[in-house]
Motif scaffolding. Structure first.
Motif, mmCIF file in Angstrom:
data_model
loop_
_atom_site.group_PDB
_atom_site.id
_atom_site.type_symbol
_atom_site.label_atom_id
_atom_site.label_comp_id
_atom_site.label_asym_id
_atom_site.label_seq_id
_atom_site.Cartn_x
_atom_site.Cartn_y
_atom_site.Cartn_z
ATOM 1 N N HIS A 107 24.236 61.874 51.670
ATOM 2 C CA HIS A 107 23.002 61.897 50.886
ATOM 3 C C HIS A 107 22.362 63.293 50.886
ATOM 4 C CE1 HIS A 107 23.008 57.495 50.523
ATOM 5 N NE2 HIS A 107 23.436 57.486 51.769
ATOM 6 N N GLY A 108 23.100 64.312 51.313
ATOM 7 C CA GLY A 108 22.559 65.664 51.347
ATOM 8 C C GLY A 108 21.531 65.881 52.432
ATOM 9 N N LEU A 109 21.648 65.125 53.524
ATOM 10 C CA LEU A 109 20.664 65.181 54.602
ATOM 11 C C LEU A 109 21.354 65.380 55.947
ATOM 12 C CD1 LEU A 109 18.510 62.161 53.394
ATOM 13 C CD2 LEU A 109 17.879 64.585 53.224
ATOM 14 N N ALA A 110 20.565 65.721 56.963
ATOM 15 C CA ALA A 110 21.108 65.935 58.303
ATOM 16 C C ALA A 110 20.109 65.446 59.346
ATOM 17 C CB ALA A 110 21.393 67.418 58.540
ATOM 18 N N PRO A 111 20.606 64.863 60.439
ATOM 19 C CA PRO A 111 19.735 64.510 61.560
ATOM 20 C C PRO A 111 19.610 65.696 62.507
ATOM 21 C CG PRO A 111 21.944 63.762 62.011
ATOM 22 C CD PRO A 111 21.999 64.451 60.667
ATOM 23 N N LEU A 112 18.741 65.563 63.483
ATOM 24 C CA LEU A 112 18.667 66.568 64.546
ATOM 25 C C LEU A 112 19.645 66.172 65.663
ATOM 26 C CD1 LEU A 112 14.903 67.545 64.862
ATOM 27 C CD2 LEU A 112 16.798 68.881 63.983
ATOM 28 N N ASN A 113 20.920 66.248 65.353
ATOM 29 C CA ASN A 113 21.956 65.802 66.280
ATOM 30 C C ASN A 113 22.240 66.838 67.354
ATOM 31 O OD1 ASN A 113 23.108 67.095 63.729
ATOM 32 N ND2 ASN A 113 24.753 67.400 65.217
ATOM 33 N N GLY A 114 22.923 66.370 68.410
ATOM 34 C CA GLY A 114 23.336 67.255 69.487
ATOM 35 C C GLY A 114 24.680 67.891 69.219
ATOM 36 N N SER A 115 25.230 68.526 70.246
ATOM 37 C CA SER A 115 26.461 69.296 70.083
ATOM 38 C C SER A 115 27.701 68.422 70.070
ATOM 39 C CB SER A 115 26.574 70.323 71.210
ATOM 40 O OG SER A 115 26.480 69.696 72.482
ATOM 41 N N SER A 116 27.661 67.238 70.698
ATOM 42 C CA SER A 116 28.830 66.377 70.775
ATOM 43 C C SER A 116 28.730 65.215 69.794
ATOM 44 C CB SER A 116 29.007 65.810 72.184
ATOM 45 O OG SER A 116 30.014 64.819 72.206
ATOM 46 N N PRO A 117 29.718 65.032 68.915
ATOM 47 C CA PRO A 117 29.694 63.895 68.003
ATOM 48 C C PRO A 117 29.877 62.550 68.707
ATOM 49 C CG PRO A 117 31.211 65.614 67.231
ATOM 50 C CD PRO A 117 30.834 65.951 68.643
ATOM 51 N N GLU A 118 30.292 62.573 69.980
ATOM 52 C CA GLU A 118 30.589 61.340 70.699
ATOM 53 C C GLU A 118 29.397 60.772 71.468
ATOM 54 O OE1 GLU A 118 33.513 59.646 70.390
ATOM 55 O OE2 GLU A 118 33.745 61.156 68.813
ATOM 56 N N VAL A 119 28.352 61.529 71.632
ATOM 57 C CA VAL A 119 27.177 61.064 72.381
ATOM 58 C C VAL A 119 26.413 60.030 71.571
ATOM 59 C CG1 VAL A 119 24.909 61.801 73.221
ATOM 60 C CG2 VAL A 119 26.938 63.104 73.821
ATOM 61 N N GLY A 120 25.865 59.021 72.245
ATOM 62 C CA GLY A 120 25.079 57.996 71.570
ATOM 63 C C GLY A 120 23.825 58.583 70.946
ATOM 64 N N GLU A 186 14.170 54.304 64.039
ATOM 65 C CA GLU A 186 13.989 54.890 62.704
ATOM 66 C C GLU A 186 13.648 56.347 62.911
ATOM 67 O OE1 GLU A 186 10.784 54.780 59.101
ATOM 68 O OE2 GLU A 186 11.405 52.826 59.901
ATOM 69 N N ILE A 187 14.425 57.243 62.298
ATOM 70 C CA ILE A 187 14.270 58.674 62.536
ATOM 71 C C ILE A 187 14.188 59.439 61.222
ATOM 72 C CG2 ILE A 187 15.498 58.587 64.745
ATOM 73 C CD1 ILE A 187 17.958 59.716 63.225
ATOM 74 N N ASP A 188 13.647 60.650 61.309
ATOM 75 C CA ASP A 188 13.607 61.556 60.161
ATOM 76 C C ASP A 188 14.971 62.192 59.933
ATOM 77 O OD1 ASP A 188 10.820 61.303 59.697
ATOM 78 O OD2 ASP A 188 10.413 62.741 61.310
ATOM 79 N N LEU A 189 15.273 62.459 58.674
ATOM 80 C CA LEU A 189 16.415 63.293 58.290
ATOM 81 C C LEU A 189 15.894 64.522 57.557
ATOM 82 C CD1 LEU A 189 18.826 60.500 56.972
ATOM 83 C CD2 LEU A 189 18.828 61.591 59.238
ATOM 84 N N HIS A 190 16.755 65.521 57.416
ATOM 85 C CA HIS A 190 16.309 66.808 56.893
ATOM 86 C C HIS A 190 17.260 67.295 55.799
ATOM 87 C CE1 HIS A 190 13.566 66.937 60.333
ATOM 88 N NE2 HIS A 190 14.582 66.386 60.971
ATOM 89 N N PRO A 191 16.723 67.958 54.769
ATOM 90 C CA PRO A 191 17.547 68.371 53.627
ATOM 91 C C PRO A 191 18.419 69.593 53.939
ATOM 92 C CG PRO A 191 15.285 69.083 53.301
ATOM 93 C CD PRO A 191 15.291 68.268 54.567
ATOM 94 N N ILE A 192 19.395 69.384 54.783
ATOM 95 C CA ILE A 192 20.308 70.459 55.193
ATOM 96 C C ILE A 192 21.731 69.981 54.934
ATOM 97 C CG2 ILE A 192 21.181 71.777 57.167
ATOM 98 C CD1 ILE A 192 18.332 71.529 58.343
ATOM 99 N N THR A 193 22.499 70.787 54.231
ATOM 100 C CA THR A 193 23.872 70.406 53.875
ATOM 101 C C THR A 193 24.919 71.390 54.366
ATOM 102 O OG1 THR A 193 23.695 71.546 51.744
ATOM 103 C CG2 THR A 193 23.095 69.191 51.802
ATOM 104 N N ARG A 194 24.487 72.582 54.819
ATOM 105 C CA ARG A 194 25.456 73.587 55.230
ATOM 106 C C ARG A 194 24.876 74.468 56.328
ATOM 107 N NH1 ARG A 194 22.681 77.915 55.076
ATOM 108 N NH2 ARG A 194 24.570 79.168 54.996
#
Length: 441
Positions: A107-120, A186-194
């Motif tokens: 959807h052209g958005l990004a969460p404030l995720n961490g460095s590991s894709p495997e973390v909950g 429920e969390i915010d997402l951000h308009p970041i794609t790259r």
């Protein structure tokens, strides 16, 4: 209650195990939850039998054993609902960071995720959430809008800043799994794609210069640039390239949300040092997990951390004395640049109120039980040596392992906040049903 597992059942050992094996759970009952009703039934079962309740999503950060308790595993609760117009996501308790990144990216958005894709993703947010984009957008916990939680009375509650401000404050940064079982956020997402991002490896003979350059460079970079450094002797494994296999390296990682042209200029001082590998380039945000490329194989892992006020020339020299190419340290060391938005209060107050420091200093290693005493002694020497630059606090999000003390945990909070958390805990869970704290996701 859904089918549950006891010590004599096939699948018990697999279900109770997570990523970090430094704490081995021997629960009385394991409940592989597939719905919120399963969680409610498990909490009710625990209350009826006088048992404690522990929660495990991916098992990255256990710090106390769930022996003799009801262990609820939430990995099957993996629903993700994206609202692209509101720029929000509802994520269930078992969702991993990488799955959330991919769903938001569509959807052209990004969460404030961490460095590991495997973390909950849920437990990462509740622990604070020191993310790839943190310097520009702050802690992930500041972007939590609502929390769905099953409390000790086996009721499902939706907690927000207006419905229950005390519990909403405590749940965000105040300790995962000690107030109830969080089933969704429920969390915010951000308009970041790259991003302009990736990593550079430096050989042992240039590692010290690269670290000194990075320490100086971080004092002036914009908040849209996040970076970290890993000091490690790579394992001697056949699938690794020759320039890494069995060698000491410094891995410098970048994530920049500005233009690629600006990013190239910002990282040029490091290219001039001659890295042995360089993957820093324009990338879709869906590839963000490749920047750190963290391992995914379960191990018994032990770690310690502290926040640093500064990283001057003397601090770099002291760090290299303990963890440089000649030190033969039995651990890896990571430095993450914080500051920026990570140092400012969130719009809605949370238990993660202590936000001083400009860097997180983290040391960790896989170890067998007989290796742990020597490893802990080495940690002692490192963190004693770096004490002059420490704020005296820890990054709560990075606490894990069986050696965490209440005193150490308290240093991650502002004075008085730890007492407030204790009071809220007693009000929400007076019988201390949820007694197993998990330091990380």
């Amino acid at each position: 209650m859904t089918d549950y597992l006891t010590k004599t059942d096939a699948g018990y050992d697999t279900e109770r195990s997570g990523y970090n094996l430094s704490v081995e759970h021997r629960p009385e009952v394991v409940v592989p939850a597939t719905s919120v009703d399963d969680v409610i039934d498990a909490v009710r079962y625990a209350a009826e039998h006088g048992l404690g309740v522990a929660v495990q999503a991916t098992g990255h950060g256990p710090s106390r054993s769930a022996d003799g308790q009801v262990l609820i595993t939430t990995s099957r609760l993996d629903g993700i609902t994206i609202d692209p117009e509101a720029r929000t996501a509802r994520i269930e308790a078992g969702v991993r960071g990488g799955a959330l990144v991919r769903a938001a990216f569509e959807h052209g958005l990004a969460p404030l995720n961490g460095s590991s894709p495997e973390v909950g993703a849920v437990s990462y947010h509740l622990g604070g959430g020191l993310g790839i984009l943190g310097r520009g957008l702050g802690w992930a916990v500041d972007h939590v809008r609502a929390i769905e939680i099953v409390t000790a009375d086996a009721s499902l509650r939706r907690v927000t800043a207006t419905s229950d401000p005390d519990l909403f404050w405590a749940l965000r940064g105040g300790g995962k799994g000690i107030f109830g079982v969080v089933t969704a956020l429920e969390i915010d997402l951000h308009p970041i794609t790259r991003l302009y991002g990736g990593g550079m490896h430096f050989a042992a003979d240039t590692a010290a210069l690269a670290l000194r350059t990075w320490a100086e460079w971080t004092r002036t970079v914009p908040e849209t640039m996040s970076s970290s450094v890993l000091l490690i002797r790579m394992p001697d494994l056949p699938f690794l390239p020759d320039h890494l296999r069995g060698r000491y390296v410094l891995h410098l990682r970048f994530a920049y949300t500005g233009s690629a042209e600006e990013g190239k200029l910002l990282v040029e001082p490091f290219r001039e040092l001659g890295p042995v590998s360089d993957t820093v380039a324009e990338m879709p945000y869906s590839s963000v997990g490749t920047i750190h490329a963290e391992p995914t194989t379960p191990v018994a892992f032990y770690a310690r951390n502290t926040m640093l006020e500064s990283l001057d020339v003397a601090a770099v020299a002291e760090l290299l004395r303990h963890a440089g190419p000649a030190a033969d340290a039995p651990y890896l060391v990571e430095l993450r640049h914080t500051g920026g938005a990570l140092g400012r209060p969130g719009a809605v107050p949370s238990a993660l109120g202590r936000r001083d420091g400009q860097y997180v200093l983290y040391a960790g290693a896989a170890a067998s039980p007989e290796q742990v005493p020597a490893l802990q002694a080495a940690f002692d020497r490192l963190f004693t040596g770096m004490r002059p630059w420490s704020t005296g606090g820890v990054c709560v999000n990075f606490l894990s392992g069986p050696d965490i003390t209440a005193a150490e945990l308290a240093t991650g909070y502002l004075p008085g906040d730890f007492d407030r958390l204790t009071a809220i805990k007693k009000a929400v869970d007076p019988q201390d049903m949820f007694r197993t704290h998990h330091g990380r996701a």
